[in-house]
Design an enzyme around this catalytic site. Structure first.
Site, PDB file in Angstrom:
ATOM      1  N   GLN A 163      -3.569   2.581  15.011  1.00 57.71           N
ATOM      2  CA  GLN A 163      -2.469   2.997  14.143  1.00 57.71           C
ATOM      3  C   GLN A 163      -1.620   4.095  14.791  1.00 57.71           C
ATOM      4  OE1 GLN A 163      -3.840   4.640  10.431  1.00 57.71           O
ATOM      5  NE2 GLN A 163      -1.788   5.127   9.697  1.00 57.71           N
ATOM      6  N   LYS A 183      -4.001  -1.564  10.280  1.00 61.93           N
ATOM      7  CA  LYS A 183      -4.327  -1.684   8.863  1.00 61.93           C
ATOM      8  C   LYS A 183      -4.600  -3.123   8.421  1.00 61.93           C
ATOM      9  CE  LYS A 183      -3.293   2.580   7.206  1.00 61.93           C
ATOM     10  NZ  LYS A 183      -4.070   3.346   6.230  1.00 61.93           N
ATOM     11  N   ARG A 188      -7.681   4.159  13.249  1.00 59.69           N
ATOM     12  CA  ARG A 188      -6.770   5.283  13.448  1.00 59.69           C
ATOM     13  C   ARG A 188      -6.192   5.337  14.858  1.00 59.69           C
ATOM     14  NH1 ARG A 188      -5.400   6.369   8.346  1.00 59.69           N
ATOM     15  NH2 ARG A 188      -7.206   6.895   7.058  1.00 59.69           N
ATOM     16  N   GLU A 225      -9.159   3.949  -2.408  1.00 55.70           N
ATOM     17  CA  GLU A 225      -7.924   3.746  -3.159  1.00 55.70           C
ATOM     18  C   GLU A 225      -8.200   3.056  -4.492  1.00 55.70           C
ATOM     19  OE1 GLU A 225      -4.801   1.954  -0.916  1.00 55.70           O
ATOM     20  OE2 GLU A 225      -5.357   2.930   0.965  1.00 55.70           O
ATOM     21  N   GLU A 283      -9.822  12.755   7.397  1.00 55.26           N
ATOM     22  CA  GLU A 283      -9.687  14.041   6.709  1.00 55.26           C
ATOM     23  C   GLU A 283     -11.033  14.751   6.619  1.00 55.26           C
ATOM     24  OE1 GLU A 283      -6.997  13.875   3.004  1.00 55.26           O
ATOM     25  OE2 GLU A 283      -7.644  11.804   3.338  1.00 55.26           O
ATOM     26  N   TYR A 326       1.288   5.707  -0.480  1.00 57.47           N
ATOM     27  CA  TYR A 326       0.878   6.949   0.199  1.00 57.47           C
ATOM     28  C   TYR A 326       1.121   8.062  -0.814  1.00 57.47           C
ATOM     29  CZ  TYR A 326       0.890  10.124   4.365  1.00 57.47           C
ATOM     30  OH  TYR A 326       0.639  11.084   5.324  1.00 57.47           O
ATOM     31  N   ASP A 333      -9.036   0.395   1.950  1.00 56.38           N
ATOM     32  CA  ASP A 333      -8.073  -0.071   2.945  1.00 56.38           C
ATOM     33  C   ASP A 333      -8.533   0.432   4.314  1.00 56.38           C
ATOM     34  OD1 ASP A 333      -5.742  -1.400   3.778  1.00 56.38           O
ATOM     35  OD2 ASP A 333      -4.646   0.481   3.839  1.00 56.38           O
ATOM     36  N   TYR A 363       2.379   2.945  15.179  1.00 60.90           N
ATOM     37  CA  TYR A 363       3.089   3.085  13.905  1.00 60.90           C
ATOM     38  C   TYR A 363       4.488   3.681  14.029  1.00 60.90           C
ATOM     39  CZ  TYR A 363       2.660   8.159  13.058  1.00 60.90           C
ATOM     40  OH  TYR A 363       2.791   9.531  13.096  1.00 60.90           O
ATOM     41  N   THR A 387      -8.800  -5.429   4.077  1.00 60.52           N
ATOM     42  CA  THR A 387      -8.714  -4.566   2.904  1.00 60.52           C
ATOM     43  C   THR A 387      -9.694  -5.123   1.885  1.00 60.52           C
ATOM     44  OG1 THR A 387      -6.376  -4.056   3.288  1.00 60.52           O
ATOM     45  CG2 THR A 387      -7.232  -3.678   1.070  1.00 60.52           C
ATOM     46  N   ASP A 405       0.848  -1.185   0.000  1.00 57.85           N
ATOM     47  CA  ASP A 405       0.000   0.000   0.000  1.00 57.85           C
ATOM     48  C   ASP A 405       0.887   1.239   0.000  1.00 57.85           C
ATOM     49  OD1 ASP A 405      -2.523   1.223  -0.041  1.00 57.85           O
ATOM     50  OD2 ASP A 405      -2.439   1.606   2.101  1.00 57.85           O
ATOM     51  N   GLU A 457     -10.207   4.148   3.604  1.00 59.86           N
ATOM     52  CA  GLU A 457      -9.299   4.808   2.674  1.00 59.86           C
ATOM     53  C   GLU A 457      -9.716   4.407   1.264  1.00 59.86           C
ATOM     54  OE1 GLU A 457      -5.243   5.529   5.269  1.00 59.86           O
ATOM     55  OE2 GLU A 457      -5.226   3.948   3.745  1.00 59.86           O
ATOM     56  N   HIS A 495      -3.664  14.115   0.365  1.00 59.36           N
ATOM     57  CA  HIS A 495      -3.881  13.289   1.556  1.00 59.36           C
ATOM     58  C   HIS A 495      -2.698  13.413   2.516  1.00 59.36           C
ATOM     59  CE1 HIS A 495      -4.995   9.934   4.096  1.00 59.36           C
ATOM     60  NE2 HIS A 495      -3.865   9.321   3.813  1.00 59.36           N
ATOM     61  N   ARG A 550       1.018  16.959  12.661  1.00 56.33           N
ATOM     62  CA  ARG A 550       2.203  17.769  12.949  1.00 56.33           C
ATOM     63  C   ARG A 550       1.892  19.237  12.647  1.00 56.33           C
ATOM     64  NH1 ARG A 550       3.759  13.504   9.953  1.00 56.33           N
ATOM     65  NH2 ARG A 550       3.943  14.803   8.084  1.00 56.33           N
ATOM     66  N   THR A 565      -4.631   6.399   0.040  1.00 56.77           N
ATOM     67  CA  THR A 565      -5.835   7.225   0.015  1.00 56.77           C
ATOM     68  C   THR A 565      -5.781   8.254  -1.110  1.00 56.77           C
ATOM     69  OG1 THR A 565      -6.020   6.995   2.401  1.00 56.77           O
ATOM     70  CG2 THR A 565      -7.304   8.744   1.374  1.00 56.77           C
TER      71      THR A 565
END
Length: 401
Positions: A229, A242, A226, A190, A347, A118, A222, A233, A246, A116, A188, A123, A132, A333
């Site tokens: 994760q 995750k 959250r 995809e 999001e 990114y 997917d 992660y 899927t 998978d 997600e 996204h 952040r 995503t």
């Protein structure tokens, strides 16, 4: 669908409306089973499925997988597609034609490895701003390579399979940890790419080999926990948040059906290293729609993806890793720059702070009983559009240990 003939020799002629998303310019492949029968390979035309083993007289299609066709490469893919296009304009044996509503659809091919990515800059930027807020949204490596991770092939399931709410470790507001069902279950939206022709160990695949190696595309959801994760992660990336499920569409759209949808990727800066430079444009103008309990809530555009599927393939093999028939890699995503183009609910609800109105209720993440449906269309020949099927999943309660 008109039936003609006498006695046992009943023939049928397919009549597909001109505005159908599944006309002869599409012809996606899938695995289906009529009531009481075994799975075999078929193609969708309008609202019917045509049995390819019976129609083509080829036992290669009598098995429950697309793998045999996928492994044979582009010339064979072209031959089969052209032969099917010719036959569907004739009268077919009615025993080879089945109403879509009357068949079961299966996983199109056993999934070997699953990667998978990114690859959406929108996204990645959104999540960077969420996680952040006082730093640059994109990490230093993001514009230099397609970031990705290896997923769990054994939990790739066909559309319609229930999604059981996962359990795992979570970080509490008080700073302690506990174990329990995810409270921030997400999606997600995809696009997945299914490998047809594999490669040798130690031999990287170039971007220019994309159409020689990849058989077709399928919609992917997917599912993502959250809260699980977020705790697990760092520093190695996604794991249990995750790997629980899927979902993939049962229909695989061949690359040949997407010729009219090909577009350049957005400008990439800095210029990618030579092994990542596209030899030809493999961006795709595909529009997705995500529906939550029957209400369309977002419309992600694949044309905005920063990294192309050819670049993703080149990068995942750059160290000499092999690809095999049935391997799946997904885009990550798909999101756009507008609020109604975000391809995940984290999001869409901006981390749960801006609830989404779904059927009159304020919602953030998935609750038990929720159903998510992802569909997509793309430009086809003569200003018509083609469909990429759908991928559906309904959330079931977590199972006690």
């Amino acid at each position: 669908m008109d039936l003609v003939g006498t006695g046992a020799a009943v023939r049928t002629r397919l009549e597909v409306p001109a505005d159908s998303l599944f006309g002869v310019d599409n012809l996606p492949y899938g695995v289906f089973a009529p009531a009481g029968q075994n799975y075999r390979v078929g193609t969708r035309i309008g609202d019917v499925v045509v049995d390819l083993a019976a129609t083509l007289g080829d036992p290669e299609f009598a098995g429950p997988s697309l793998a045999a066709l996928m492994a044979q490469g582009p010339q064979r893919w072209r031959e089969v597609r052209e032969r099917v296009r010719e036959l569907v304009d004739t009268e077919l044996d009615s025993a080879a034609v089945h109403a879509l509503a009357d068949v079961r659809l299966g996983l199109p091919v056993p999934i070997g490895d699953y990667v998978d990515f990114y690859a959406s800059i929108d996204h990645a930027t959104n999540l960077g701003r969420l996680f952040r807020p006082d730093s640059e949204p994109l990490l230093p490596n993001w514009r230099h390579l397609p970031v990705g991770y290896h997923g769990r092939a054994g939990t790739v399931v066909v559309s319609g399979t229930e999604v059981i709410r996962p359990c795992g470790q979570r970080r509490t507001d008080s700073g302690t940890t506990d174990f329990g069902p995810s409270r921030r279950l997400d999606i997600e939206a995809e696009l997945g790419f299914l490998v047809g022709v594999g490669s040798e160990l130690g031999a990287p695949v170039e971007t220019g080999e994309f159409a020689e190696r990849v058989f077709g595309v399928a919609l992917v959801n997917d599912w993502s926990a959250r809260d699980i994760q977020a705790w697990e992660y760092q520093p190695l990336g996604p794991f249990l948040g995750k790997s629980f499920a899927t979902s993939i569409s049962p229909w695989v759209t061949p690359l040949a059906a997407l010729e009219a949808a090909r577009v350049p990727t957005p400008e990439q800066s800095p210029q990618p290293l030579p092994y990542l430079q596209d030899k030809e444009p493999w961006g795709l103008d595909i529009d997705l729609t995500v529906s939550w309990n029957g209400q369309a809530v977002t419309h992600p555009p694949f044309s905005r993806m920063y990294w192309s599927p050819a670049q993703m393939l080149a990068h995942l093999t750059a160290n000499g890793a092999t690809i095999r028939t049935g391997d799946l890699y997904a885009s990550g995503t798909i999101s756009g720059p507008e609020p109604d183009q975000r391809g995940s609910f984290i999001e869409l609800s901006w981390g749960g702070k801006e609830p989404v109105l779904v059927n009159g209720q304020q919602r953030t993440f998935l609750e038990d009983g929720d159903e998510v449906r992802i569909t997509a269309t793309a430009p086809g020949p003569a200003d018509r559009r083609i469909g990429l099927g759908e991928v559906i999943g309904r959330i079931s309660p977590a199972r006690p240990r």
